[in-house]
Scaffold this motif. Structure first.
Motif, mmCIF file in Angstrom:
data_model
loop_
_atom_site.group_PDB
_atom_site.id
_atom_site.type_symbol
_atom_site.label_atom_id
_atom_site.label_comp_id
_atom_site.label_asym_id
_atom_site.label_seq_id
_atom_site.Cartn_x
_atom_site.Cartn_y
_atom_site.Cartn_z
ATOM 1 N N THR A 1 0.465 -0.625 -0.081
ATOM 2 C CA THR A 1 0.053 -0.717 -0.541
ATOM 3 C C THR A 1 0.812 1.212 -0.009
ATOM 4 O OG1 THR A 1 -0.096 -0.086 2.310
ATOM 5 C CG2 THR A 1 -1.522 -1.150 1.336
ATOM 6 N N PRO A 2 0.378 1.665 -0.600
ATOM 7 C CA PRO A 2 0.782 3.680 -0.243
ATOM 8 C C PRO A 2 1.803 4.327 0.804
ATOM 9 C CG PRO A 2 -0.242 3.992 -2.136
ATOM 10 C CD PRO A 2 -1.179 2.414 -0.949
ATOM 11 N N TRP A 3 1.199 3.368 1.829
ATOM 12 C CA TRP A 3 0.955 3.739 3.506
ATOM 13 C C TRP A 3 1.686 2.997 3.964
ATOM 14 C CZ3 TRP A 3 -3.812 3.345 1.135
ATOM 15 C CH2 TRP A 3 -4.303 1.807 1.269
ATOM 16 N N GLY A 4 2.195 2.007 3.516
ATOM 17 C CA GLY A 4 3.114 1.419 3.793
ATOM 18 C C GLY A 4 3.165 -0.225 4.287
ATOM 19 N N THR A 5 1.879 -0.705 4.222
ATOM 20 C CA THR A 5 1.509 -1.712 4.946
ATOM 21 C C THR A 5 1.738 -2.687 4.052
ATOM 22 O OG1 THR A 5 -0.774 -1.014 4.308
ATOM 23 C CG2 THR A 5 0.261 -0.699 7.000
ATOM 24 N N VAL A 6 1.638 -4.689 4.200
ATOM 25 C CA VAL A 6 1.258 -5.288 3.134
ATOM 26 C C VAL A 6 0.086 -5.738 2.955
ATOM 27 C CG1 VAL A 6 2.741 -7.124 2.451
ATOM 28 C CG2 VAL A 6 3.655 -5.399 3.370
ATOM 29 N N LEU A 7 -0.535 -6.381 1.817
ATOM 30 C CA LEU A 7 -2.108 -6.679 1.858
ATOM 31 C C LEU A 7 -1.781 -7.928 0.972
ATOM 32 C CD1 LEU A 7 -3.994 -4.231 -0.035
ATOM 33 C CD2 LEU A 7 -3.676 -4.760 2.788
ATOM 34 N N SER A 8 -2.279 -8.984 1.684
ATOM 35 C CA SER A 8 -2.146 -10.166 1.714
ATOM 36 C C SER A 8 -3.692 -11.194 1.255
ATOM 37 C CB SER A 8 -1.573 -11.190 2.592
ATOM 38 O OG SER A 8 -1.258 -12.858 2.397
ATOM 39 N N GLY A 9 -3.285 -12.231 0.354
ATOM 40 C CA GLY A 9 -4.954 -12.796 -0.601
ATOM 41 C C GLY A 9 -4.687 -13.678 0.209
ATOM 42 N N GLU A 10 -5.636 -14.259 1.506
ATOM 43 C CA GLU A 10 -6.134 -15.781 1.351
ATOM 44 C C GLU A 10 -7.038 -16.587 0.445
ATOM 45 O OE1 GLU A 10 -6.322 -15.299 5.691
ATOM 46 O OE2 GLU A 10 -8.259 -14.790 4.865
ATOM 47 N N GLU A 11 -5.856 -17.932 -0.566
ATOM 48 C CA GLU A 11 -6.575 -17.889 -1.664
ATOM 49 C C GLU A 11 -7.263 -19.149 -1.605
ATOM 50 O OE1 GLU A 11 -4.927 -18.661 -6.133
ATOM 51 O OE2 GLU A 11 -3.423 -18.874 -4.879
ATOM 52 N N ASN A 12 -6.590 -20.461 -1.511
ATOM 53 C CA ASN A 12 -7.158 -21.453 -1.447
ATOM 54 C C ASN A 12 -7.429 -22.548 0.162
ATOM 55 O OD1 ASN A 12 -7.459 -23.068 -4.626
ATOM 56 N ND2 ASN A 12 -5.516 -22.129 -4.720
ATOM 57 N N PHE A 13 -8.360 -21.868 0.604
ATOM 58 C CA PHE A 13 -8.322 -21.868 1.963
ATOM 59 C C PHE A 13 -9.553 -23.146 2.271
ATOM 60 C CE2 PHE A 13 -11.600 -18.726 0.218
ATOM 61 C CZ PHE A 13 -13.170 -19.225 0.623
#
Length: 685
Positions: free
Chosen positions: A273-285
């Motif tokens: 993100t532009p604010w310095g965090t990280v996004l992560s996608g939960e996929e084949n749950f």
């Protein structure tokens, strides 16, 4: 080069090279099962059928031809003529900045291969210490307590975040998508795993945050024990935010509030993100939950089926020791996975967040574009055959600056706004099925599904579904509004220079087969084994867009491939695009998963603009059985995650197919690799 319309909508031989064992542990054999989208709602084929009716396109079994593209048509190899040939000839010696390297040739070597004049080095491997009190890695004597402090298994997404005020120092943030227990343990019994093996598997999932130090004039990165280092696992506590927070659909016996979840699972790609965090996608749950056949309520059973959750025991048997994975005991636990999660890597004590306003499906990733007025737009694909593309438009504006106050505000941006799903259509004139200049152009609209309001309330735009139901069962909402069924939309990346958005559509061998949805202009091949890359010019905060196919991947010698109009005799073969990234010059970089052309997976640069648009060059290849993931392309280095090296069906613990990265008779270990120019110069220059 004279235009030659291509024979599309044809069946292809061959399949992805991904091994059966990888399919079992990575995605629960999803591609061996019928696609869970059985909805009969409108799909792209219905939208364009009228346009094609004059030529009888899409008639059963008939071979037809179609010209597709924007700025060019799909062209087969032929004699060069006209403006295209002149442009290629005039520009033949001047590759754009960032793409000036000698392409690596396809191969099946048990090594990472890089261009001449480049060097490489492993940054960190499965089991290497992340925290200062982590024990040394002992592959024959692993414990869950150790794995919770060591680098996890099967690294996927990678981010490099500069540490302010400390030269050449970064936080390396990495997803750990899944574990492959038969290659982790010498004595693994898939029918009777031990509790400790299960706990190690849970600890091998999640994310790692590791401080790494660079070196002037080199791309080498050395891990060190910094104050931000952290492991996030399958048992770390997460806070639920957005419209489903507190919903009865998320409540369990251990969390009657429906707001706190233990762990994150199957984290595939991600975004910074532009604010310095990280996004992560939960996929084949879906593959982690057992005994779906014991759920007798027909509505609940339909919802489970739409997400691919099947009956019986799971592959890993976690339900034997963690009852939350048994749907007969905790039927709502599965609803607590399938979200976009946000990690603040700058605060190792912070509680990560699951954002329910972005919808629940098999998120490959979530990536951010910020408009001129500060509106934040998050894009995400649902990585399943015949599933959909989504975006979320925040109703809040991003605050500038690096203060903790701004950070706290910006971490709420994904909790209020509108969630949309994409419907594509094909432009045509009244007199035919192509635009006036002979090109096949496409348009699309974003259909609203859910509005999350500033006061915490939410509004559904889908008849017959509440706001909570749209958030938790987003796939069903997409079905009801007639979203377009795509060929496994994986990474979804906005170009930071142009704002155009690119989608990797990895493959779909069910397309047009045995009554499945037929091929269409954006998904143009029956039994699509090689995939394609979609280019979208989006009204980011609005509801309209145009699209075209940048690449139709595969062997350039085959007539059904397309490389942006570029001369196909001068490109690298590419198959199964997966993760996307951009270099500082605005070139697209693509990593592949499951190369169906008989060679190892790799990383490729693609020129997006000018006379060399579509020029595709292979920058590296990964070892036997491995997948290329999480590319980071900087001026001075390229970083890739090498996932599941040696995962072939003829391999075993005792007889590994790969000895990478340590060589000799060592077991293969998923690892992160850095690549740089030997002279310390800029990548691709």
């Amino acid at each position: 080069m004279a235009r030659t319309d291509l024979p599309l909508f044809v069946t292809h031989d061959g399949v992805s090279s991904r091994s059966d064992v990888t399919c079992r542990y990575k995605c629960g054999d999803a591609c061996a099962q019928p696609a869970p989208n059985t909805s009969r709602g409108e799909y792209f084929g219905d939208i364009v059928r009228t346009a094609f009716s004059r030529r009888g396109l899409l008639r059963g079994g008939a071979m037809t031809v179609l010209a597709i593209g924007a700025g060019g048509v799909l062209t087969a190899c032929g004699d060069e003529s006209g403006a295209t040939a002149a442009a290629n000839a005039a520009d033949s010696g001047t590759a754009p900045d960032g793409t000036r390297f000698t392409a690596v040739q396809p191969n099946t070597d048990d090594a990472v291969r890089v261009p001449e004049g480049y060097e490489q080095e492993v940054v960190i491997r499965w089991g290497d210490p992340v925290l200062p009190d982590a024990p040394g890695f002992d592959i024959g004597g692993q414990t869950a307590a150790a794995q919770e402090k060591q680098f996890g298994f099967n690294n996927d997404f990678a981010a490099l975040l500069p540490v302010e005020g400390v030269p050449h120092t970064y936080l390396l943030v990495v997803n750990h998508e899944y574990t492959t227990e038969p290659f982790m343990f010498a004595d693994y019994d898939s029918e009777d795993p031990t509790e400790e093996q299960v706990r190690i598997g849970l600890a091998g999932h999640g994310l790692s945050v590791v401080q790494v130090r660079g070196k002037a004039g080199s791309g080498v990165l050395t891990p060190e024990f910094g104050r931000y280092n952290r492991r996030i696992t399958g048992t770390t506590e997460f806070l639920v935010t957005g419209p489903a927070a507190g919903s009865a659909l998320l409540r369990t016996s251990t969390d009657p509030t429906g707001t706190r979840v233990a762990g994150t699972l199957n984290n595939c790609s991600g975004g910074i993100t532009p604010w310095g965090t990280v996004l992560s996608g939960e996929e084949n749950f879906d593959q982690y939950f057992a005994n779906a056949e014991l759920v007798t309520d027909p509505v609940a059973a339909e919802r489970l089926a739409r997400y691919g959750v099947e009956g019986g025991a799971t592959e890993r048997k976690w339900e034997r020791f963690e009852r939350r994975f048994d749907l007969a005991v905790e039927p709502n636990e599965v609803n607590r996975f399938g979200w976009v999660v946000e990690i603040d890597p700058w605060d190792p004590e912070s509680v990560p967040v699951k954002h329910t306003a972005l919808g629940r499906f098999k998120h490959e990733a979530a990536t951010i574009h910020v408009t001129g007025d500060g509106t934040v737009v998050a894009y995400s694909g649902d990585d399943e055959r015949f599933d959909y593309m989504y975006k979320f438009v925040s109703s809040r504006r991003m605050q500038q600056g690096g203060s903790r106050t701004a950070m706290r505000h910006n971490m709420t941006l994904l909790d209020a706004g509108t969630l949309y799903v994409a419907r594509l259509s094909a432009d045509r004139t009244d007199s035919g099925d192509r635009t006036d200049n002979g090109e096949f152009a496409g348009t699309g609209e974003w259909i609203p599904l859910l509005r999350s309001n500033e006061d915490g309330s939410a509004e559904s735009f889908v008849d017959g579904m509440s706001a909570e139901e749209v958030a938790v069962f987003t796939r069903l909402a997409g079905d009801r509004v007639g979203a377009t069924k795509m060929d496994r939309p994986e990474d979804f990346e906005p170009n930071p220079i142009t704002g155009k958005v690119y989608v990797a559509l990895t493959n779909n061998t069910e397309r047009g087969v045995d009554g499945a949805p037929p091929a269409d202009p954006a998904n143009p091949r029956v039994n699509n084994k090689n995939g394609q890359v979609l280019e979208i010019d989006d009204d980011h905060a609005g509801t309209s867009f145009t699209w075209n196919l940048l690449l139709v991947c595969g062997d350039p010698d085959e007539a059904d491939t397309y490389f942006g109009g570029f001369d196909k005799s001068r490109v690298s073969p590419i198959s199964c695009p997966d993760n996307l990234a951009f270099d500082p010059h605005g070139n697209l970089w693509i990593s592949t998963d499951g190369n169906a052309l008989g060679s190892n997976d790799g990383l490729f640069s693609v020129v997006l603009d000018g006379p060399r648009r579509g020029e595709t060059k292979q920058f590296l290849t990964v070892p036997i059985g491995a997948e290329t993931c999480g590319p980071v392309v900087q001026d001075g280095r390229v970083v890739v995650c090498v996932q599941h090296p040696g995962e072939t069906d003829d391999a075993s613990w005792a007889s590994p197919a790969s000895h990478w990265p340590d060589g000799g008779d060592a077991k293969p270990r998923p690892s992160v690799v850095a690549v740089w120019k030997s002279d310390g110069g800029r990548i691709g220059m």
